[in-house]
Motif scaffolding. Structure first.
Motif, PDB file in Angstrom:
ATOM      1  N   ASP A 127       0.816  -1.211   0.000  1.00 59.88           N
ATOM      2  CA  ASP A 127       0.000   0.000   0.000  1.00 59.88           C
ATOM      3  C   ASP A 127       0.855   1.268   0.000  1.00 59.88           C
ATOM      4  O   ASP A 127       0.334   2.372   0.105  1.00 59.88           O
ATOM      5  N   ASN A 128       2.182   1.106  -0.137  1.00 59.16           N
ATOM      6  CA  ASN A 128       3.076   2.268  -0.152  1.00 59.16           C
ATOM      7  C   ASN A 128       4.024   2.235  -1.349  1.00 59.16           C
ATOM      8  O   ASN A 128       5.040   2.913  -1.351  1.00 59.16           O
ATOM      9  N   LEU A 129       3.676   1.455  -2.373  1.00 53.91           N
ATOM     10  CA  LEU A 129       4.565   1.291  -3.518  1.00 53.91           C
ATOM     11  C   LEU A 129       3.865   1.671  -4.807  1.00 53.91           C
ATOM     12  O   LEU A 129       2.688   1.369  -4.991  1.00 53.91           O
ATOM     13  N   ALA A 130       4.602   2.323  -5.705  1.00 59.19           N
ATOM     14  CA  ALA A 130       4.044   2.746  -6.995  1.00 59.19           C
ATOM     15  C   ALA A 130       5.145   2.709  -8.042  1.00 59.19           C
ATOM     16  O   ALA A 130       6.302   3.015  -7.744  1.00 59.19           O
ATOM     17  N   PRO A 131       4.806   2.356  -9.293  1.00 62.89           N
ATOM     18  CA  PRO A 131       5.819   2.367 -10.349  1.00 62.89           C
ATOM     19  C   PRO A 131       6.067   3.782 -10.871  1.00 62.89           C
ATOM     20  O   PRO A 131       5.133   4.505 -11.220  1.00 62.89           O
ATOM     21  N   LEU A 132       7.323   4.200 -10.913  1.00 60.45           N
ATOM     22  CA  LEU A 132       7.716   5.477 -11.500  1.00 60.45           C
ATOM     23  C   LEU A 132       8.930   5.236 -12.391  1.00 60.45           C
ATOM     24  O   LEU A 132       9.833   4.478 -12.019  1.00 60.45           O
ATOM     25  N   CYS A 133       8.958   5.867 -13.554  1.00 60.13           N
ATOM     26  CA  CYS A 133      10.140   5.765 -14.403  1.00 60.13           C
ATOM     27  C   CYS A 133      11.317   6.415 -13.676  1.00 60.13           C
ATOM     28  O   CYS A 133      11.137   7.150 -12.697  1.00 60.13           O
ATOM     29  N   ARG A 134      12.498   6.146 -14.172  1.00 62.80           N
ATOM     30  CA  ARG A 134      13.708   6.627 -13.496  1.00 62.80           C
ATOM     31  C   ARG A 134      13.674   8.135 -13.307  1.00 62.80           C
ATOM     32  O   ARG A 134      14.000   8.648 -12.238  1.00 62.80           O
ATOM     33  N   TYR A 135      13.246   8.895 -14.340  1.00 67.39           N
ATOM     34  CA  TYR A 135      13.229  10.351 -14.253  1.00 67.39           C
ATOM     35  C   TYR A 135      12.221  10.830 -13.203  1.00 67.39           C
ATOM     36  O   TYR A 135      12.556  11.627 -12.325  1.00 67.39           O
ATOM     37  N   HIS A 136      10.982  10.358 -13.284  1.00 70.35           N
ATOM     38  CA  HIS A 136       9.952  10.860 -12.373  1.00 70.35           C
ATOM     39  C   HIS A 136      10.160  10.379 -10.937  1.00 70.35           C
ATOM     40  O   HIS A 136       9.702  11.025  -9.994  1.00 70.35           O
ATOM     41  N   ASN A 137      10.855   9.265 -10.773  1.00 71.32           N
ATOM     42  CA  ASN A 137      11.176   8.821  -9.420  1.00 71.32           C
ATOM     43  C   ASN A 137      12.134   9.802  -8.752  1.00 71.32           C
ATOM     44  O   ASN A 137      12.140   9.940  -7.526  1.00 71.32           O
ATOM     45  N   ARG A 138      12.927  10.509  -9.567  1.00 71.48           N
ATOM     46  CA  ARG A 138      13.897  11.446  -9.004  1.00 71.48           C
ATOM     47  C   ARG A 138      13.354  12.854  -8.855  1.00 71.48           C
ATOM     48  O   ARG A 138      13.851  13.613  -8.023  1.00 71.48           O
ATOM     49  N   VAL A 139      12.357  13.232  -9.651  1.00 77.57           N
ATOM     50  CA  VAL A 139      11.805  14.585  -9.509  1.00 77.57           C
ATOM     51  C   VAL A 139      10.591  14.615  -8.588  1.00 77.57           C
ATOM     52  O   VAL A 139      10.100  15.689  -8.240  1.00 77.57           O
ATOM     53  N   ASN A 140      10.089  13.451  -8.171  1.00 78.10           N
ATOM     54  CA  ASN A 140       8.956  13.425  -7.253  1.00 78.10           C
ATOM     55  C   ASN A 140       9.326  14.123  -5.944  1.00 78.10           C
ATOM     56  O   ASN A 140      10.427  13.942  -5.408  1.00 78.10           O
ATOM     57  N   ASP A 141       8.417  14.929  -5.418  1.00 75.20           N
ATOM     58  CA  ASP A 141       8.666  15.635  -4.162  1.00 75.20           C
ATOM     59  C   ASP A 141       8.399  14.696  -2.987  1.00 75.20           C
ATOM     60  O   ASP A 141       7.247  14.437  -2.636  1.00 75.20           O
TER      61      ASP A 141
END
Length: 357
Positions: free
Chosen positions: A296-310
């Motif tokens: 309930d605390n995991l989500a797929p993000l591409c490499r770029y968006h995983n790094r720009v996510n706040d």
């Protein structure tokens, strides 16, 4: 004024007034294509944002009046490769002074800002699935590509279109004689937990379901009773989302990744088309803030968006991912929720088409 005339006015003669009141969050929530919305946001920053070139900005605002949003966006695209800010302002003012509309600006831009071609690199890109088809874009050395084309053209019928025959021949050579291992998709059943159960407590890698008859049982036992012992089944709760992935043997190490990808089949950022299989698994509540490695605390993000996510929700500049009704949802800096895809398990099982505000 009818709605269409109002739209044309807002995008042409009143373009600057439109930009002055532009709000990226509202545009994304209204369904504006993310790339176009971000381009408009950059335009607003150019003409109304803070800059040390204040006199040039005033001149640009004066020259931009009456220009359409598309003309202003064209100018920004063409001067983007110029790294010096002062030089960009000079080119911007020069292009704003060009008469003759969009085509004239485009021609002048080609002369003033010659396009710099980036050096080509070997790469392969796979597009998203559409109507059972996917696209492969391959860039490689011309000698090898010429050999591939020659191989693909062997035996084609010149009286018929060549493109499909080329594709069939190349795929046959690619997969012929078992040279390439085929992908092995895992069939998996998505199951909504019945209304007579609720999540009671976590128990190791499993959960305990409380039944309305007063009994309890593990999720694995419940699914075994319902579906037998041969299926691989993913259970989803209508409020909590992914519950667990059950198998007839010990849970696989990739269980949590599987469930995160079922909850969102692509990168969770709006407009991103990276498939979940190619994404990193992101902690919605950051690990540094006590976020756990639970489904309930995991989500797929591409490499770029995983790094720009706040990761710090109190300092939202680029927006962040949150879980809403069990599905990863992007929350804009202004607090507007936008979901990237409605093809996840929660939408398929419970019909959640839009993220709630």
């Amino acid at each position: 004024m009818n709605p269409f005339d109002a739209l044309i006015e807002a995008m042409s003669v009143a373009a600057l007034e439109t930009l002055d009141h532009f709000d990226l969050d509202v545009a994304l929530a209204a369904g504006v294509e993310p790339g176009r919305a971000r381009a408009w946001a950059r335009l607003r920053e150019v003409y109304f944002g803070v800059t040390k070139f204040t006199r040039k900005q005033r001149d640009a605002v004066r020259l931009a009046r009456g220009r359409s949003l598309d003309e202003l966006a064209l100018i920004e695209r063409r001067i983007k490769p110029v790294t010096d800010a002062g030089q960009r302002w000079g080119l911007r003012l020069a292009l704003l002074g060009v008469a003759g509309g969009y085509a004239a600006i485009e021609k002048a831009a080609r002369e003033l800002v010659p396009a710099e071609e980036a050096p080509a690199v070997n790469q392969a890109k796979f597009g998203p699935s559409r109507r059972g088809k996917r696209t492969l874009h391959l860039t490689y050395d011309e000698r090898e590509m010429a050999d591939m084309e020659h191989a693909g053209r062997q035996g084609i019928d010149p009286s018929k279109p060549a493109a499909q025959q080329l594709a069939d021949n190349l795929v046959e050579r690619f997969f012929g004689d078992g040279g390439i291992p085929a992908a092995a998709p895992r069939p998996m059943v998505l199951v909504p937990l019945p209304a007579f159960t609720r999540i009671l407590a976590g128990e190791g890698d499993d959960v305990v379901l409380a039944m309305t008859d007063g009994t309890t049982m593990t999720g694995a036992k419940f699914l075994a009773l319902e579906f037998g012992e041969e299926l691989e089944v993913a259970a989803f709760h209508p409020a909590a989302g992914a519950v667990n992935l059950y198998r007839t043997q010990r849970l696989a190490n990739g269980k949590q990744r599987d469930l995160a990808r079922l909850s969102m089949p692509v990168c969770a950022f709006p407009g991103c088309r990276h498939g979940a299989e190619a994404c990193e698994i992101h902690h919605v509540t950051a690990w540094k803030h006590g976020g756990e490695t639970n489904v309930d605390n995991l989500a797929p993000l591409c490499r770029y968006h995983n790094r720009v996510n706040d990761d710090d929700p109190w300092r939202s500049v680029r927006g962040r991912i949150a879980m809403i009704r069990g599905a990863p949802t992007w929350i804009s800096p202004g607090g507007v929720p936008v979901k990237n895809s409605d093809r996840g398990a929660m939408d398929q099982l419970f019909g959640y088409e839009k993220a709630p505000r």
